[in-house]
Scaffold this motif. Structure first.
Motif, PDB file in Angstrom:
ATOM      1  N   ALA A 242     -28.232  -8.965  27.751  1.00 28.25           N
ATOM      2  CA  ALA A 242     -28.083  -7.706  29.256  1.00 28.25           C
ATOM      3  C   ALA A 242     -26.685  -8.183  29.507  1.00 28.25           C
ATOM      4  O   ALA A 242     -25.368  -7.892  28.951  1.00 28.25           O
ATOM      5  N   ARG A 243     -27.005  -6.338  30.435  1.00 23.50           N
ATOM      6  CA  ARG A 243     -25.934  -5.267  30.165  1.00 23.50           C
ATOM      7  C   ARG A 243     -24.746  -6.179  31.219  1.00 23.50           C
ATOM      8  O   ARG A 243     -23.354  -6.160  30.797  1.00 23.50           O
ATOM      9  N   MET A 244     -25.055  -6.677  32.127  1.00 26.83           N
ATOM     10  CA  MET A 244     -24.059  -7.753  33.136  1.00 26.83           C
ATOM     11  C   MET A 244     -24.857  -8.839  33.268  1.00 26.83           C
ATOM     12  O   MET A 244     -26.180  -8.835  33.961  1.00 26.83           O
ATOM     13  N   VAL A 245     -24.125 -10.019  33.573  1.00 28.49           N
ATOM     14  CA  VAL A 245     -24.375 -11.005  34.487  1.00 28.49           C
ATOM     15  C   VAL A 245     -23.273 -11.752  35.709  1.00 28.49           C
ATOM     16  O   VAL A 245     -22.416 -11.637  34.809  1.00 28.49           O
ATOM     17  N   SER A 246     -23.575 -12.558  36.229  1.00 28.53           N
ATOM     18  CA  SER A 246     -22.797 -13.151  37.257  1.00 28.53           C
ATOM     19  C   SER A 246     -23.553 -14.823  36.631  1.00 28.53           C
ATOM     20  O   SER A 246     -24.341 -15.344  36.069  1.00 28.53           O
ATOM     21  N   PRO A 247     -22.011 -15.777  36.142  1.00 28.13           N
ATOM     22  CA  PRO A 247     -21.676 -16.605  35.170  1.00 28.13           C
ATOM     23  C   PRO A 247     -22.826 -17.776  36.979  1.00 28.13           C
ATOM     24  O   PRO A 247     -22.440 -17.739  37.736  1.00 28.13           O
ATOM     25  N   VAL A 248     -22.735 -19.149  36.284  1.00 25.56           N
ATOM     26  CA  VAL A 248     -22.284 -20.397  37.321  1.00 25.56           C
ATOM     27  C   VAL A 248     -21.870 -21.631  36.468  1.00 25.56           C
ATOM     28  O   VAL A 248     -22.358 -21.455  35.338  1.00 25.56           O
ATOM     29  N   PRO A 249     -21.261 -22.423  37.038  1.00 27.22           N
ATOM     30  CA  PRO A 249     -20.278 -21.467  37.915  1.00 27.22           C
ATOM     31  C   PRO A 249     -20.145 -20.212  37.857  1.00 27.22           C
ATOM     32  O   PRO A 249     -19.206 -20.395  36.587  1.00 27.22           O
TER      33      PRO A 249
END
Length: 274
Positions: A242-249
């Motif tokens: 993917a181009r951008m990802v928000s991680p967890v945590p």
């Protein structure tokens, strides 16, 4: 490798903005948190209290153990009518017999958009305080200059806490929104056609490489605990595609508390200027 949409710089910027405004106003907004002695809720309430001084606000936690549903509703009504309280946050989810108590929160103090009246205002596009987690998603996208106008967004998750309100909030920003869930047929192909995928199911590794392309922006709002570790809905193989990802945590999570305190400040300013 995907660009990481990290939540900490977003949260820090919001915290600085809130703390500066509070200092300029010359008063300290007060948040009341109400719930029971359940470990996860107490941990959350304690973390809110610990963070509050950084924002220039104060908190008070009310523990309602042993109360009847009627008594619990009465307690929330009394707290909401207290002129020294600027915002009220009630434990979620509540046991079924207590759930209606959120309707005792004044709409002007409903800092997480829990009551039926607040949700009706959200549905009709009227002024209200947005629920903190969906608001955190918008703050994340704004910070990284991701414009929703005209974008195809797929939200995986139809819950009342994130999926449904976020869909309404994104529609208001002129996104084209598709709401899916774990029973959706051919979910991977639907997600691959999206510009932005938001997953809020709480199902570990639900979103795999099959769900994304090199143009995908993926926001992970899921929260699960696997083998004692915190994880989201997005599988590790997505991070290489993917181009951008928000991680967890480290993604939306840190922003949620900042969004909550921002709502508290808004409520305080509006109520005190009446």
């Amino acid at each position: 490798m995907s660009e990481m949409l990290l939540g900490r710089p977003v949260a820090d910027a919001l915290k600085q903005k809130t703390a500066t405004t509070v200092k300029q106003c010359g008063f300290s907004p007060k948040l009341a948190t109400v719930g029971f002695s359940e470990p996860r809720w107490l941990q959350y309430a304690n973390s809110i209290a610990k963070s509050a001084p950084d924002y220039g606000v104060q908190t008070q936690n009310f523990v309602a153990d042993g109360m009847t549903a009627e008594g619990f509703s009465q307690l929330i009504a009394e707290i909401s009518s207290d002129c020294s309280v600027d915002g009220v946050l009630v434990q979620q989810p509540l046991p079924k017999e207590f759930a209606n108590a959120v309707n005792c929160i004044s709409v002007g103090k409903d800092v997480d958009c829990l009551s039926d009246l607040s949700l009706a205002k959200l549905y009709k596009g009227q002024e209200c305080l947005y629920p903190a987690t969906p608001l955190a998603v918008l703050e994340l996208l704004d910070y990284y200059k991701i414009d929703l106008k005209g974008k195809n967004v797929v939200i995986v998750g139809r819950g009342n806490t994130v999926g449904k309100p976020l869909a309404l909030m994104m529609l208001k920003r002129n996104a084209t929104v598709t709401v899916c869930h774990t029973k959706t047929v051919d979910l991977p192909s639907i997600c691959r056609r999206a510009d932005i995928v938001v997953s809020a199911c709480g199902v570990a590794d639900l979103i795999t490489a099959q769900f994304v392309t090199e143009k995908s922006i993926v926001v992970d709002v899921g929260l699960s605990f696997v083998d004692g570790k915190t994880c989201g809905d997005v599988c590790a193989d997505v991070y290489g595609i993917a181009r951008m990802v928000s991680p967890v945590p480290g993604g939306v999570g840190p922003i949620t508390r900042a969004a909550l305190f921002g709502n508290l400040l808004q409520a305080s300013l509006k109520n005190r200027l009446k």
